[in-house]
Design a protein around this motif. Structure first.
Motif, PDB file in Angstrom:
ATOM      1  N   LEU A  58      16.012   2.248   2.392  1.00 37.82           N
ATOM      2  CA  LEU A  58      15.254   2.282   1.140  1.00 37.82           C
ATOM      3  C   LEU A  58      13.770   2.057   1.379  1.00 37.82           C
ATOM      4  CD1 LEU A  58      14.899   2.288  -1.921  1.00 37.82           C
ATOM      5  CD2 LEU A  58      15.606  -0.125  -1.936  1.00 37.82           C
ATOM      6  N   HIS A  59      13.449   1.032   2.149  1.00 39.89           N
ATOM      7  CA  HIS A  59      12.034   0.740   2.405  1.00 39.89           C
ATOM      8  C   HIS A  59      11.382   1.884   3.187  1.00 39.89           C
ATOM      9  CE1 HIS A  59      11.322  -3.419   0.951  1.00 39.89           C
ATOM     10  NE2 HIS A  59      12.645  -3.470   0.982  1.00 39.89           N
ATOM     11  N   ARG A  60      12.140   2.494   4.102  1.00 31.86           N
ATOM     12  CA  ARG A  60      11.563   3.614   4.845  1.00 31.86           C
ATOM     13  C   ARG A  60      11.349   4.825   3.946  1.00 31.86           C
ATOM     14  NH1 ARG A  60      11.598   8.061   7.951  1.00 31.86           N
ATOM     15  NH2 ARG A  60      10.490   7.880   9.951  1.00 31.86           N
ATOM     16  N   ALA A  61      12.243   5.052   3.011  1.00 30.19           N
ATOM     17  CA  ALA A  61      12.083   6.181   2.095  1.00 30.19           C
ATOM     18  C   ALA A  61      10.824   6.018   1.249  1.00 30.19           C
ATOM     19  CB  ALA A  61      13.318   6.305   1.207  1.00 30.19           C
ATOM     20  N   ILE A  62      10.521   4.786   0.862  1.00 30.75           N
ATOM     21  CA  ILE A  62       9.274   4.536   0.133  1.00 30.75           C
ATOM     22  C   ILE A  62       8.083   4.857   1.028  1.00 30.75           C
ATOM     23  CG2 ILE A  62       7.841   2.730  -0.908  1.00 30.75           C
ATOM     24  CD1 ILE A  62      10.464   1.374  -1.806  1.00 30.75           C
ATOM     25  N   ALA A  63       8.171   4.450   2.312  1.00 32.69           N
ATOM     26  CA  ALA A  63       7.094   4.743   3.258  1.00 32.69           C
ATOM     27  C   ALA A  63       6.934   6.252   3.448  1.00 32.69           C
ATOM     28  CB  ALA A  63       7.370   4.069   4.600  1.00 32.69           C
ATOM     29  N   GLU A  64       8.025   6.983   3.495  1.00 32.44           N
ATOM     30  CA  GLU A  64       7.957   8.438   3.631  1.00 32.44           C
ATOM     31  C   GLU A  64       7.323   9.075   2.399  1.00 32.44           C
ATOM     32  OE1 GLU A  64      12.041   9.437   4.384  1.00 32.44           O
ATOM     33  OE2 GLU A  64      11.614   9.817   6.499  1.00 32.44           O
ATOM     34  N   ILE A 114       0.837  -1.200   0.000  1.00 28.25           N
ATOM     35  CA  ILE A 114       0.000   0.000   0.000  1.00 28.25           C
ATOM     36  C   ILE A 114       0.872   1.251   0.000  1.00 28.25           C
ATOM     37  CG2 ILE A 114      -1.686   1.323   1.348  1.00 28.25           C
ATOM     38  CD1 ILE A 114      -2.769  -1.349   2.359  1.00 28.25           C
ATOM     39  N   LEU A 115       1.940   1.238   0.787  1.00 27.27           N
ATOM     40  CA  LEU A 115       2.854   2.373   0.821  1.00 27.27           C
ATOM     41  C   LEU A 115       3.492   2.598  -0.543  1.00 27.27           C
ATOM     42  CD1 LEU A 115       4.520   1.684   4.281  1.00 27.27           C
ATOM     43  CD2 LEU A 115       3.151   3.690   3.701  1.00 27.27           C
ATOM     44  N   ALA A 116       3.846   1.523  -1.229  1.00 21.87           N
ATOM     45  CA  ALA A 116       4.426   1.662  -2.568  1.00 21.87           C
ATOM     46  C   ALA A 116       3.408   2.256  -3.535  1.00 21.87           C
ATOM     47  CB  ALA A 116       4.919   0.302  -3.069  1.00 21.87           C
ATOM     48  N   ARG A 117       2.154   1.820  -3.417  1.00 20.88           N
ATOM     49  CA  ARG A 117       1.101   2.369  -4.288  1.00 20.88           C
ATOM     50  C   ARG A 117       0.914   3.856  -4.041  1.00 20.88           C
ATOM     51  NH1 ARG A 117      -4.202   2.843  -3.095  1.00 20.88           N
ATOM     52  NH2 ARG A 117      -4.126   1.233  -1.483  1.00 20.88           N
ATOM     53  N   LEU A 118       0.863   4.245  -2.763  1.00 18.79           N
ATOM     54  CA  LEU A 118       0.699   5.660  -2.436  1.00 18.79           C
ATOM     55  C   LEU A 118       1.914   6.472  -2.873  1.00 18.79           C
ATOM     56  CD1 LEU A 118      -0.880   5.391   1.133  1.00 18.79           C
ATOM     57  CD2 LEU A 118      -2.027   6.087  -0.976  1.00 18.79           C
ATOM     58  N   ALA A 119       3.094   5.889  -2.755  1.00 19.06           N
ATOM     59  CA  ALA A 119       4.305   6.582  -3.185  1.00 19.06           C
ATOM     60  C   ALA A 119       4.263   6.868  -4.685  1.00 19.06           C
ATOM     61  CB  ALA A 119       5.547   5.756  -2.828  1.00 19.06           C
ATOM     62  N   ALA A 120       3.725   5.935  -5.453  1.00 15.97           N
ATOM     63  CA  ALA A 120       3.607   6.157  -6.897  1.00 15.97           C
ATOM     64  C   ALA A 120       2.686   7.334  -7.206  1.00 15.97           C
ATOM     65  CB  ALA A 120       3.086   4.891  -7.574  1.00 15.97           C
ATOM     66  N   LEU A 121       1.726   7.578  -6.343  1.00 15.40           N
ATOM     67  CA  LEU A 121       0.783   8.676  -6.543  1.00 15.40           C
ATOM     68  C   LEU A 121       1.306  10.001  -6.014  1.00 15.40           C
ATOM     69  CD1 LEU A 121      -2.498   6.822  -5.472  1.00 15.40           C
ATOM     70  CD2 LEU A 121      -1.725   7.291  -7.813  1.00 15.40           C
ATOM     71  N   ARG A 122       2.214   9.965  -5.027  1.00  9.51           N
ATOM     72  CA  ARG A 122       2.564  11.177  -4.309  1.00  9.51           C
ATOM     73  C   ARG A 122       4.037  11.548  -4.315  1.00  9.51           C
ATOM     74  NH1 ARG A 122      -1.065   9.651   1.074  1.00  9.51           N
ATOM     75  NH2 ARG A 122      -3.110   9.728   0.049  1.00  9.51           N
ATOM     76  N   ALA A 123       4.910  10.648  -4.719  1.00  7.25           N
ATOM     77  CA  ALA A 123       6.343  10.923  -4.629  1.00  7.25           C
ATOM     78  C   ALA A 123       6.743  12.085  -5.540  1.00  7.25           C
ATOM     79  CB  ALA A 123       7.138   9.675  -5.000  1.00  7.25           C
TER      80      ALA A 123
END
Length: 255
Positions: A146-152, A106-115
């Motif tokens: 890396l995983h935390r940066a995706i979460a951020e 879910i975090l990866a999906r949101l990151a694709a929308l907001r990063a």
């Protein structure tokens, strides 16, 4: 002995008076109660009976006591570090992976929308540092970053807080050793390639692809852990310092 004297020495009577005092809303949650001497005088009970009644209330979670500071209304606050240590002792790596599989896609999906573009650049940098790590400790460090940066980049503070809690539990030394044993040269190479696919999907704003790529990555990590946990005597599944050095160039290029 008079009736009043008998009641004042009764622990059950003291408990009833204290419960009534807490129930009438005179004291707010986390408020400190008066000192025992004052409290005993206010409600007309003996100190011995008061202490016994307070012990019952503390056992019930209605008050908590801190030596040298006093007695407070409500359950004892949980120290974050103590709480995590206790939780870590009650869970296991596969349960942690279950949670990661629920939140990180879910975090990866949101990151694709907001990063932002800057977020994507940071992810690429961290993926490179992970791929080029020359030892297990370095890999742990950069992989977690890396995983935390995706979460951020997902831009959700509550999900980030959950991620951080799970990540701190993952820092248990025994679990780190288990993860190191689960990393073969082939698996590390696949992890690196999966990281690149997650980041590519995020950079291209493909939310579903980012979610799917992260799920595939974590499912492979989970399967690797499960293999080691069910077949612990598998020396070929471990990753030595030499293994890291031999595959450093391969990992850097994701091959």
């Amino acid at each position: 002995m008079t009736k009043i004297e008998t009641l004042s020495d009764s622990s059950n009577f003291a408990l009833g008076r204290l419960r009534a005092l807490l129930d009438d809303g005179r004291f707010a949650a986390d408020q400190r109660l008066p000192p025992e001497r004052v409290l005993a005088t206010q409600i007309g009970i003996g100190r011995r009976a008061l202490r016994r009644a307070l012990e019952v209330l503390e056992a019930e979670g209605r008050i908590w006591r801190h030596q040298g500071k006093g007695t407070f209304v409500g359950p004892r606050p949980v120290d974050p570090q103590t709480g995590l240590e206790e939780l870590s002792s009650r869970t296991n790596p596969l349960e942690v992976m279950d949670v990661r599989l629920e939140i990180e896609p879910i975090l990866a999906r949101l990151a694709a929308l907001r990063a932002s573009n800057g977020d994507v650049e940071r992810l690429l940098h961290l993926a490179e540092k992970t791929a080029s790590s020359s030892d297990a400790d370095g890999y742990e460090l950069w992989d977690s970053a890396l995983h935390r940066a995706i979460a951020e980049a997902a831009g959700n503070s509550l999900l980030l807080a959950v991620f951080d809690m799970v990540d701190r539990i993952r820092q248990d030394v025994n679990w780190q050793v288990l993860r190191e044993r689960a990393r073969s040269k082939d698996r590390l190479s696949r992890y690196v390639e999966q990281h690149r696919r997650v980041i590519a999907a995020i950079s291209q704003r493909e939310a579903h692809a980012a979610e799917r790529a992260m799920r595939e990555h974590l499912e492979l990590v989970r399967q690797s852990l499960l293999t080691v946990m069910t077949r612990p005597a598998q020396p070929d599944g471990s990753l030595s310092q030499n293994d890291f050095n031999d595959t450093k160039d391969e990992l850097r290029h994701g091959t």
